[in-house]
Design a protein around this motif. Structure first.
Motif, PDB file in Angstrom:
ATOM      1  N   PHE A  48      -5.201   6.132  -6.661  1.00 33.79           N
ATOM      2  CA  PHE A  48      -4.711   6.787  -5.230  1.00 33.79           C
ATOM      3  C   PHE A  48      -4.921   5.717  -4.116  1.00 33.79           C
ATOM      4  O   PHE A  48      -4.409   6.216  -2.928  1.00 33.79           O
ATOM      5  N   GLN A  49      -6.007   4.771  -4.482  1.00 27.75           N
ATOM      6  CA  GLN A  49      -6.078   3.950  -3.265  1.00 27.75           C
ATOM      7  C   GLN A  49      -4.769   3.138  -2.993  1.00 27.75           C
ATOM      8  O   GLN A  49      -4.140   2.678  -3.706  1.00 27.75           O
ATOM      9  N   ASP A  50      -4.572   2.908  -1.636  1.00 30.59           N
ATOM     10  CA  ASP A  50      -3.647   1.984  -1.393  1.00 30.59           C
ATOM     11  C   ASP A  50      -3.564   0.627  -2.066  1.00 30.59           C
ATOM     12  O   ASP A  50      -2.448  -0.191  -2.289  1.00 30.59           O
ATOM     13  N   THR A  51      -4.922  -0.057  -2.160  1.00 29.73           N
ATOM     14  CA  THR A  51      -4.711  -1.277  -2.944  1.00 29.73           C
ATOM     15  C   THR A  51      -4.544  -1.213  -4.392  1.00 29.73           C
ATOM     16  O   THR A  51      -4.608  -2.478  -4.978  1.00 29.73           O
ATOM     17  N   PHE A  52      -4.545  -0.196  -4.852  1.00 31.64           N
ATOM     18  CA  PHE A  52      -4.347  -0.101  -6.240  1.00 31.64           C
ATOM     19  C   PHE A  52      -3.093  -0.722  -6.886  1.00 31.64           C
ATOM     20  O   PHE A  52      -2.129  -0.694  -6.560  1.00 31.64           O
ATOM     21  N   LEU A  53      -3.311  -1.745  -7.763  1.00 31.91           N
ATOM     22  CA  LEU A  53      -2.180  -2.323  -8.420  1.00 31.91           C
ATOM     23  C   LEU A  53      -1.921  -1.838 -10.098  1.00 31.91           C
ATOM     24  O   LEU A  53      -2.888  -2.009 -10.945  1.00 31.91           O
ATOM     25  N   PRO A  54      -0.750  -0.931 -10.330  1.00 33.85           N
ATOM     26  CA  PRO A  54      -0.703  -0.147 -11.706  1.00 33.85           C
ATOM     27  C   PRO A  54      -0.495  -1.413 -12.570  1.00 33.85           C
ATOM     28  O   PRO A  54      -0.024  -2.379 -12.449  1.00 33.85           O
ATOM     29  N   ASP A  55      -0.679  -1.239 -13.842  1.00 31.35           N
ATOM     30  CA  ASP A  55      -0.559  -2.033 -15.216  1.00 31.35           C
ATOM     31  C   ASP A  55       1.016  -2.189 -15.162  1.00 31.35           C
ATOM     32  O   ASP A  55       1.387  -3.176 -15.864  1.00 31.35           O
ATOM     33  N   GLU A  56       1.761  -1.199 -14.910  1.00 29.64           N
ATOM     34  CA  GLU A  56       3.118  -1.126 -14.897  1.00 29.64           C
ATOM     35  C   GLU A  56       3.788  -0.667 -13.601  1.00 29.64           C
ATOM     36  O   GLU A  56       3.374   0.133 -13.091  1.00 29.64           O
ATOM     37  N   ILE A  57       4.824  -1.636 -13.260  1.00 31.03           N
ATOM     38  CA  ILE A  57       5.808  -1.454 -12.204  1.00 31.03           C
ATOM     39  C   ILE A  57       6.696  -0.468 -12.675  1.00 31.03           C
ATOM     40  O   ILE A  57       7.732  -0.893 -13.431  1.00 31.03           O
ATOM     41  N   VAL A  58       7.066   0.464 -11.900  1.00 31.95           N
ATOM     42  CA  VAL A  58       7.995   1.741 -12.348  1.00 31.95           C
ATOM     43  C   VAL A  58       9.204   1.290 -11.263  1.00 31.95           C
ATOM     44  O   VAL A  58       9.006   1.452 -10.025  1.00 31.95           O
ATOM     45  N   ASP A  67      14.303  10.109  -4.524  1.00 31.28           N
ATOM     46  CA  ASP A  67      13.195  11.113  -4.957  1.00 31.28           C
ATOM     47  C   ASP A  67      12.848  11.176  -6.382  1.00 31.28           C
ATOM     48  O   ASP A  67      11.687  11.533  -6.928  1.00 31.28           O
ATOM     49  N   ASP A  68      13.909  11.079  -7.405  1.00 31.25           N
ATOM     50  CA  ASP A  68      13.333  11.061  -8.946  1.00 31.25           C
ATOM     51  C   ASP A  68      12.778   9.833  -8.905  1.00 31.25           C
ATOM     52  O   ASP A  68      11.680   9.977  -9.826  1.00 31.25           O
ATOM     53  N   GLU A  69      12.884   8.632  -8.421  1.00 29.21           N
ATOM     54  CA  GLU A  69      12.038   7.459  -8.716  1.00 29.21           C
ATOM     55  C   GLU A  69      10.490   7.849  -8.094  1.00 29.21           C
ATOM     56  O   GLU A  69       9.678   7.400  -9.060  1.00 29.21           O
ATOM     57  N   LEU A  70      10.723   8.401  -6.961  1.00 30.51           N
ATOM     58  CA  LEU A  70       9.201   8.687  -6.641  1.00 30.51           C
ATOM     59  C   LEU A  70       8.583   9.594  -7.409  1.00 30.51           C
ATOM     60  O   LEU A  70       7.114   9.252  -7.600  1.00 30.51           O
ATOM     61  N   VAL A  71       9.147  10.423  -7.862  1.00 32.43           N
ATOM     62  CA  VAL A  71       8.494  11.595  -8.756  1.00 32.43           C
ATOM     63  C   VAL A  71       7.765  10.896 -10.149  1.00 32.43           C
ATOM     64  O   VAL A  71       6.669  10.826 -10.483  1.00 32.43           O
ATOM     65  N   SER A  72       8.676  10.143 -10.620  1.00 30.62           N
ATOM     66  CA  SER A  72       8.227   9.211 -11.762  1.00 30.62           C
ATOM     67  C   SER A  72       6.866   8.181 -11.358  1.00 30.62           C
ATOM     68  O   SER A  72       5.944   7.951 -12.192  1.00 30.62           O
ATOM     69  N   ILE A  73       7.080   7.645 -10.116  1.00 28.30           N
ATOM     70  CA  ILE A  73       5.746   6.963  -9.747  1.00 28.30           C
ATOM     71  C   ILE A  73       4.647   7.771  -9.593  1.00 28.30           C
ATOM     72  O   ILE A  73       3.572   7.357 -10.183  1.00 28.30           O
ATOM     73  N   LEU A  74       4.913   8.765  -9.002  1.00 29.21           N
ATOM     74  CA  LEU A  74       3.696  10.106  -8.888  1.00 29.21           C
ATOM     75  C   LEU A  74       3.102  10.161 -10.274  1.00 29.21           C
ATOM     76  O   LEU A  74       1.886  10.265 -10.444  1.00 29.21           O
ATOM     77  N   GLY A 116       6.507   0.740   2.086  1.00 34.60           N
ATOM     78  CA  GLY A 116       6.282   1.738   0.797  1.00 34.60           C
ATOM     79  C   GLY A 116       7.236   1.820  -0.277  1.00 34.60           C
ATOM     80  O   GLY A 116       7.693   2.525  -0.789  1.00 34.60           O
ATOM     81  N   VAL A 117       8.081   0.567  -0.403  1.00 31.22           N
ATOM     82  CA  VAL A 117       8.926   0.192  -1.230  1.00 31.22           C
ATOM     83  C   VAL A 117       8.629  -0.690  -2.461  1.00 31.22           C
ATOM     84  O   VAL A 117       9.486  -0.839  -3.287  1.00 31.22           O
ATOM     85  N   GLY A 118       7.438  -1.097  -2.394  1.00 32.73           N
ATOM     86  CA  GLY A 118       6.971  -1.928  -3.608  1.00 32.73           C
ATOM     87  C   GLY A 118       6.909  -3.158  -3.525  1.00 32.73           C
ATOM     88  O   GLY A 118       6.741  -4.199  -4.451  1.00 32.73           O
ATOM     89  N   LYS A 119       7.296  -3.886  -2.211  1.00 31.90           N
ATOM     90  CA  LYS A 119       7.334  -5.296  -2.140  1.00 31.90           C
ATOM     91  C   LYS A 119       5.915  -6.127  -2.346  1.00 31.90           C
ATOM     92  O   LYS A 119       5.886  -7.026  -3.188  1.00 31.90           O
ATOM     93  N   THR A 120       4.860  -5.397  -1.641  1.00 29.44           N
ATOM     94  CA  THR A 120       3.482  -6.258  -2.041  1.00 29.44           C
ATOM     95  C   THR A 120       3.180  -6.018  -3.458  1.00 29.44           C
ATOM     96  O   THR A 120       2.553  -6.907  -4.006  1.00 29.44           O
ATOM     97  N   ALA A 147       8.447  12.359   1.442  1.00 30.07           N
ATOM     98  CA  ALA A 147       7.809  11.201   1.493  1.00 30.07           C
ATOM     99  C   ALA A 147       8.916  10.267   2.010  1.00 30.07           C
ATOM    100  O   ALA A 147       8.762   9.117   2.566  1.00 30.07           O
ATOM    101  N   ALA A 148      10.264  10.797   1.930  1.00 30.16           N
ATOM    102  CA  ALA A 148      11.271  10.185   2.208  1.00 30.16           C
ATOM    103  C   ALA A 148      11.390   8.681   1.940  1.00 30.16           C
ATOM    104  O   ALA A 148      11.651   7.771   2.777  1.00 30.16           O
ATOM    105  N   GLY A 149      11.280   8.263   0.328  1.00 28.91           N
ATOM    106  CA  GLY A 149      11.481   7.420  -0.106  1.00 28.91           C
ATOM    107  C   GLY A 149      10.368   6.239   0.155  1.00 28.91           C
ATOM    108  O   GLY A 149      10.380   5.131  -0.379  1.00 28.91           O
ATOM    109  N   ASP A 150       9.244   6.610   0.783  1.00 23.05           N
ATOM    110  CA  ASP A 150       8.016   5.614   0.891  1.00 23.05           C
ATOM    111  C   ASP A 150       6.913   6.127  -0.028  1.00 23.05           C
ATOM    112  O   ASP A 150       6.439   7.451   0.024  1.00 23.05           O
ATOM    113  N   ALA A 151       6.822   5.175  -1.035  1.00 21.95           N
ATOM    114  CA  ALA A 151       5.833   5.583  -1.895  1.00 21.95           C
ATOM    115  C   ALA A 151       4.293   5.381  -1.484  1.00 21.95           C
ATOM    116  O   ALA A 151       3.511   6.237  -1.908  1.00 21.95           O
TER     117      ALA A 151
END
Length: 342
Positions: free
Chosen positions: A8-18, A185-192, A50-54, A217-221
């Motif tokens: 849940f940290q801002d810096t966390f890099l997931p194993d897989e990009i959704v 919203d659906d994409e955000l849900v699966s990211i969550l 919050g759209v996954g650029k970084t 969250a209005a599209g902001d992960a």
DNA sequence: ATTCCACGGGAAAGCATGGACC
DNA sequence: GGTCCATGCTTTCCCGTGGAAT
């Protein structure tokens, strides 16, 4: 209830990009030539926060590093490293070439020379929030180094390109641009969901509640994950085994103010005072603002310096300035904290 | 229509800092 | 310790601008 708080940290890099496969493939393709020892084009990633650029940029570099040892990579945030000197310093630091570089006493040219000489391996660098860079000339310098490949990240294409001089513009115009849109919203849900799976105990939150968070969250992960983190933290304090509707409802404004506080914490004291005054007034004219500032400040800075502060805060999207010259008013920017969306 | 002047922002100079060198 | 030097931060000076006052 919390199994792994790190996710849940801002810096966390997931194993897989959704939900960013297309963008990620595009980016991987752009930096691919580096693996064959050829120079790659500069990549520009654009899109709102919050759209996954970084995340995508870091993931792409991670992939490169998995493929070969013979490559160096770096991440530089230009908000914190806002001038050419600091960027160069950070880039050398990542290469461990700063051992005998002493801050402030080594000229910028020498830093640049060292970076030029460090060309045994290709160097792929992420420059995040590159629009915050004060002197963009450093981009021109870096562009001139054949072993350096840049991934530039900014919110807005216009914002970045309009501030450039011609020689830099003509070079960057030819770079590869990847645009990122807000998540649905659906994409955000699966990211969550993917975070919940790793970070929370089984059955700690329902899909309906995740949808609630996604909607807020209005599209902001980043906001979505922030809300989830805040709610989970509270529920965990309370010793609950699952997140309630009340936890989430409370977390939505709280996560927002946490985000706001984090942004404001990055400002210096004088700027925070100015922000406070502007916030209290709602809308305030420059003259009135300075008088109030002068009155409430121990050692007030000059008018000119305050103008520098204000323009910097405007650049950071913390405040907005409306109107020109004498009809100008300042107000706090709500957009920066995700309160005006929708 | 004309003048006034608050404002923004560029340029340059002054000041503080901290390492290098003697 | 003292001096030199590059840098970042701040102030001082200045000028063009455009809304407000006349």
């Amino acid at each position: 209830m919390i199994a792994d708080a790190r996710v849940f940290q801002d810096t966390f890099l997931p194993d897989e990009i959704v939900h960013r496969n297309a963008e990620l493939n595009r980016l991987s393709g752009i930096v691919q030539p580096v693996l064959e020892g050829n120079p790659a084009e500069t990549a520009c990633l654009f899109g709102p926060t919050g759209v996954g650029k970084t995340c995508c940029a870091q993931y792409a570099l991670e992939q490169l590093r998995e493929t070969t040892f013979d490559i160096e990579t770096a991440y530089v945030n230009c908000w914190h490293n806002y001038n050419g000197y600091r960027v160069l310093y950070r880039l050398l630091e990542e290469l461990n070439r700063t051992l005998d570089v002493h801050r402030q006493s080594t000229p910028k040219d020498e830093l640049y020379d060292r970076l030029r000489q460090a060309d045994t391996h290709p160097y792929v660098v992420i420059l995040d929030e590159v629009d915050q860079l004060e002197d963009k000339d450093v981009l021109y310098d870096l562009y001139a180094l054949p072993h350096v490949t840049m991934i530039l990240i900014a919110n807005d294409e216009q914002d970045l390109f309009s501030g450039l001089d011609d020689r830099l513009y003509s070079r960057l115009r030819g770079s590869e641009c990847v645009k990122f849109d807000r998540y649905s919203d659906d994409e955000l849900v699966s990211i969550l969901e993917s975070r919940v799976q790793r970070g929370l105990a089984e059955g700690a939150i329902t899909r309906e509640h995740l949808a609630l968070i996604a909607d807020a969250a209005a599209g902001d992960a980043r906001v979505a994950i922030g809300v989830l983190r805040t709610a989970a933290r509270q529920a965990s304090y309370d010793g609950a085994t699952e997140l309630s509707r009340a936890d989430i409802d409370a977390a939505i404004p709280e996560a927002r103010s946490e985000l706001r506080r984090k942004t404001l914490d990055q400002l210096i004291a004088d700027q925070q005072l100015l922000y406070e005054i502007i916030d209290e007034h709602g809308e305030v004219a420059p003259g009135t603002l300075y008088e109030a500032y002068e009155h409430r400040c121990d050692g007030p800075k000059s008018r000119r310096m305050v103008r520098n502060y204000l323009s910097k805060m405007e650049h950071y999207n913390v405040i907005e300035a409306d109107g020109e010259k004498r009809s100008r008013v300042y107000r706090v920017s709500e957009a920066a904290f995700g309160t005006t969306e929708r």
